[in-house]
Structures are given as structure tokens and as C-alpha cells.
Design an enzyme around this catalytic site. Structure first.
Site, PDB file in Angstrom:
ATOM      1  N   GLU A  34       3.171  80.020 -38.802  1.00  0.00           N
ATOM      2  CA  GLU A  34       3.582  81.100 -37.927  1.00  0.00           C
ATOM      3  C   GLU A  34       3.970  82.284 -38.809  1.00  0.00           C
ATOM      4  O   GLU A  34       4.541  82.104 -39.880  1.00  0.00           O
ATOM      5  CB  GLU A  34       4.792  80.722 -37.065  1.00  0.00           C
ATOM      6  CG  GLU A  34       4.522  79.656 -36.026  1.00  0.00           C
ATOM      7  CD  GLU A  34       4.688  78.243 -36.566  1.00  0.00           C
ATOM      8  OE1 GLU A  34       4.264  77.308 -35.869  1.00  0.00           O
ATOM      9  OE2 GLU A  34       5.222  78.072 -37.695  1.00  0.00           O
ATOM     10  N   TYR A  67      -2.980  85.987 -45.354  1.00  0.00           N
ATOM     11  CA  TYR A  67      -3.410  84.674 -44.877  1.00  0.00           C
ATOM     12  C   TYR A  67      -4.888  84.673 -44.485  1.00  0.00           C
ATOM     13  O   TYR A  67      -5.591  83.679 -44.701  1.00  0.00           O
ATOM     14  CB  TYR A  67      -2.551  84.212 -43.700  1.00  0.00           C
ATOM     15  CG  TYR A  67      -1.104  83.970 -44.064  1.00  0.00           C
ATOM     16  CD1 TYR A  67      -0.767  83.173 -45.151  1.00  0.00           C
ATOM     17  CD2 TYR A  67      -0.077  84.540 -43.326  1.00  0.00           C
ATOM     18  CE1 TYR A  67       0.558  82.950 -45.491  1.00  0.00           C
ATOM     19  CE2 TYR A  67       1.255  84.315 -43.655  1.00  0.00           C
ATOM     20  CZ  TYR A  67       1.563  83.531 -44.743  1.00  0.00           C
ATOM     21  OH  TYR A  67       2.872  83.313 -45.079  1.00  0.00           O
TER      22      TYR A  67
END
Length: 159
Positions: free
Chosen positions: A103, A115
């Protein structure tokens, strides 16, 4: 040269200082220590004995949950996060883990882009995931680990 090693109980205070300096709503030190005590896995990146960054993840086969990653602000964008993520993925692959999820604050565009470089894809929104002084929704991201990935990350030296 940067060295990746396992997070050790003696590393907790230094890692926690990095956590607090990077995270607008950091874990409490007790939560940080508890994460280590319950068996979450941790990696640190050091150079000349000084910690530059850390990563904590929870492997629950066939998945892993990336719980926290942080790099000293003065050392960001120098490949340390890359080394930590690659090392975690190698460990996951060795454990037979095929998915990693995490998250990230929906407003943290820099982290989302980071990411995405590792194949993490946007999966869902977790409403009101972050609480405290800076409440916010979280973006759930997912990355698959493929058999064709190398088992060990290539060590990179930065001058």
C-alpha cells in the site's frame, strides 16, 4: 560499496530513525520492534557500517506484503531502494513466493512511480487506510515474481 544484509535487532533504532524522517505517519517504535519480533523479514543497506536504508516485508506463501521501505533523504535516487527491492524479490523467489503487494499513499506520486519501475501495478484503492495526523486513502499495488528473474540481485557499487 553498498551492502545488503538481514535486519538485525541491533539495527532497529537506526532503521526507525530513517522511518520517522521519511514517513508522515510513521509506525510507533513499539510497532516497529513488534514487526521484527513476530518474524517479519527485514533487509538493510549499509555502507561503511552506516545504514542508508531498510525494507520490511511479511512473506505468507504464495504472497508477500511489503510493509515499509525507506532510504535516508540524502541517499535517495542513488540506487539503494533498487537494491533493497531486488534483494527482497530474490528472497521471495527463493521462498516460492509469486506475488508481492503493498500500500502507498495515493498522493505519493514519487513512490508510485518508483514501484511501477519494478512492475508493480495499480490494483485497488483502500479507503481511509492511513489515519492519524495525515489521513488518506492507499493505493494497493501488486507485482508478480516470474521464474525467469535472476535468483540473486547483481551487486552494484556507486562511487
Amino acid at each position: 560499496m553498498h551492502k545488503i544484509s538481514l535486519l538485525d535487532i541491533n539495527d532497529l533504532e537506526e532503521a526507525y530513525e530513517i522511518e520517522v524522517s521519511n514517513n508522515p505517519s510513521p509506525w510507533s517504535f513499539d510497532n516497529f520492534k513488534s514487526s521484527f519480533e513476530v518474524g517479519h523479514h527485514g533487509l538493510v543497506c549499509k555502507e561503511d557500517g552506516k545504514m542508508l536504508g531498510f525494507l520490511i516485508f511479511s512473506p505468507i506463501k504464495p504472497e508477500a506484503h511489503l510493509l515499509s521501505i525507506a532510504v535516508l533523504k540524502t541517499q535517495q535516487s542513488k540506487g539503494i531502494g533498487l537494491l533493497l527491492i531486488k534483494s527482497m524479490r530474490s528472497q521471495c523467489k527463493a521462498m516460492g513466493i509469486s506475488k508481492v503487494f503493498l500500500e502507498v499513499r495515493i498522493s505519493n506520486e514519487k513512490a508510485i512511480a518508483f514501484y511501477q519501475k519494478f512492475g508493480f501495478e495499480k490494483d485497488a484503492i483502500r479507503e481511509k487506510y492511513y489515519s492519524g495526523d495525515y489521513p488518506e486513502d492507499a493505493l494497493l499495488m501488486l507485482s508478480l515474481i516470474h521464474i525467469s528473474e535472476p535468483t540473486r540481485p547483481r551487486l552494484i557499487s556507486y562511487a
